[in-house]
Design a protein around this motif. Structure first.
Motif, PDB file in Angstrom:
ATOM      1  N   ALA A  11       0.832  -1.203   0.000  1.00  6.81           N
ATOM      2  CA  ALA A  11       0.000   0.000   0.000  1.00  6.81           C
ATOM      3  C   ALA A  11       0.870   1.257   0.000  1.00  6.81           C
ATOM      4  O   ALA A  11       0.554   2.233  -0.686  1.00  6.81           O
ATOM      5  CB  ALA A  11      -0.932  -0.010   1.209  1.00  6.81           C
ATOM      6  N   THR A  24      -6.142   1.139  -6.372  1.00  9.44           N
ATOM      7  CA  THR A  24      -7.235   0.177  -6.212  1.00  9.44           C
ATOM      8  C   THR A  24      -6.781  -0.972  -5.317  1.00  9.44           C
ATOM      9  O   THR A  24      -5.578  -1.169  -5.091  1.00  9.44           O
ATOM     10  CB  THR A  24      -7.666  -0.409  -7.571  1.00  9.44           C
ATOM     11  OG1 THR A  24      -6.577  -1.204  -8.087  1.00  9.44           O
ATOM     12  CG2 THR A  24      -8.031   0.686  -8.573  1.00  9.44           C
ATOM     13  N   ALA A  25      -7.746  -1.730  -4.840  1.00 14.32           N
ATOM     14  CA  ALA A  25      -7.429  -2.915  -4.042  1.00 14.32           C
ATOM     15  C   ALA A  25      -6.598  -3.886  -4.871  1.00 14.32           C
ATOM     16  O   ALA A  25      -5.656  -4.508  -4.360  1.00 14.32           O
ATOM     17  CB  ALA A  25      -8.707  -3.577  -3.544  1.00 14.32           C
ATOM     18  N   ILE A  39      -7.138  -8.060   2.508  1.00 17.52           N
ATOM     19  CA  ILE A  39      -7.316  -6.640   2.829  1.00 17.52           C
ATOM     20  C   ILE A  39      -8.433  -6.484   3.850  1.00 17.52           C
ATOM     21  O   ILE A  39      -8.270  -5.841   4.890  1.00 17.52           O
ATOM     22  CB  ILE A  39      -7.598  -5.803   1.564  1.00 17.52           C
ATOM     23  CG1 ILE A  39      -6.370  -5.768   0.664  1.00 17.52           C
ATOM     24  CG2 ILE A  39      -8.035  -4.375   1.951  1.00 17.52           C
ATOM     25  CD1 ILE A  39      -6.587  -5.087  -0.674  1.00 17.52           C
ATOM     26  N   SER A  45     -10.961  -2.518   5.169  1.00 19.44           N
ATOM     27  CA  SER A  45     -11.236  -1.954   3.848  1.00 19.44           C
ATOM     28  C   SER A  45      -9.939  -1.464   3.214  1.00 19.44           C
ATOM     29  O   SER A  45      -8.936  -1.250   3.899  1.00 19.44           O
ATOM     30  CB  SER A  45     -12.215  -0.777   3.958  1.00 19.44           C
ATOM     31  OG  SER A  45     -11.582   0.335   4.565  1.00 19.44           O
ATOM     32  N   LYS A  46     -10.003  -1.255   1.929  1.00 17.90           N
ATOM     33  CA  LYS A  46      -8.846  -0.711   1.205  1.00 17.90           C
ATOM     34  C   LYS A  46      -8.503   0.669   1.733  1.00 17.90           C
ATOM     35  O   LYS A  46      -7.331   0.994   1.959  1.00 17.90           O
ATOM     36  CB  LYS A  46      -9.151  -0.643  -0.295  1.00 17.90           C
ATOM     37  CG  LYS A  46      -8.070   0.092  -1.084  1.00 17.90           C
ATOM     38  CD  LYS A  46      -8.559   0.592  -2.425  1.00 17.90           C
ATOM     39  CE  LYS A  46      -9.449   1.775  -2.207  1.00 17.90           C
ATOM     40  NZ  LYS A  46      -9.398   2.842  -3.172  1.00 17.90           N
TER      41      LYS A  46
END
Length: 192
Positions: A11, A24-25, A39, A45-46
């Motif tokens: 990330a 994006t994820a 995740i 959550s992302k």
């Protein structure tokens, strides 16, 4: 490293490469070598994962603010003020600077209220920590009233600098200009 740490490191790389909104994820999963389900399992959550990654990157800047532990000015002095701001401004000069990402996050804050709340809590601790960079001491000894005044004073100054260095680095102020401005304020207060 486990999936949690892999996700966090992936990330961070995505944030610096793509920013908060465009990551994006799937980008994070590709970068981290994990899977989409991890995740949610580890971070919920992302956006929560990206917020945590951002907070860790900002926390990692404290060493740069302190010049690698080589601050020479006396705690609370104008010399130290100038020295620390010089160190902070040095981190803003990089084209891929973390501070450009910070401005993106500030602007989009109302679009992700759960992330905004998480970052607001982290900002309060950042205000506590920055007081010690300028004035010495330990974070746990910085009282809430000092955070609410001095800590937020420094963070407000930093946000303005981020905006100026992002918008027009050629005319953004240097540390000596900030220190001179502070001197003039102090002299004006003394003269009153």
């Amino acid at each position: 490293m486990g999936h949690r740490e892999d996700l966090l490191e992936g990330a961070k790389r995505c944030l610096l490469a793509k920013g908060f909104v465009r990551t994006t994820a799937r980008d994070i999963v590709k970068e981290s070598g994990t899977n989409l389900a991890s995740i949610g399992y580890h971070y919920g959550s992302k956006d929560a994962l990206l917020a945590q990654a951002y907070v860790e990157m900002v926390e990692g800047m404290s060493d740069a603010f302190e010049g690698g532990g080589e601050i020479r000015g006396e705690p609370g002095s104008i010399e130290r003020f100038a020295e620390v701001w010089s160190n902070i401004i040095g981190t803003m000069r990089d084209p891929g600077s973390l501070w450009r990402l910070s401005l993106e996050i500030v602007v989009m804050g109302d679009q992700v209220p759960e992330v905004r709340d998480q970052l607001a809590r982290a900002q309060r601790e950042g205000a506590r920590g920055i007081v010690t960079v300028f004035h010495g001491g330990r974070e746990e000894d910085v009282t809430d009233d000092v955070v609410d005044s001095l800590g937020y004073f420094y963070l407000t100054l930093m946000m303005g600098l981020m905006a100026q260095w992002t918008f027009d680095p050629a005319t953004a102020p240097e540390a000596d200009q900030l220190a001179e401005g502070l001197r003039r304020i102090v002299e004006g207060v003394k003269g009153s």
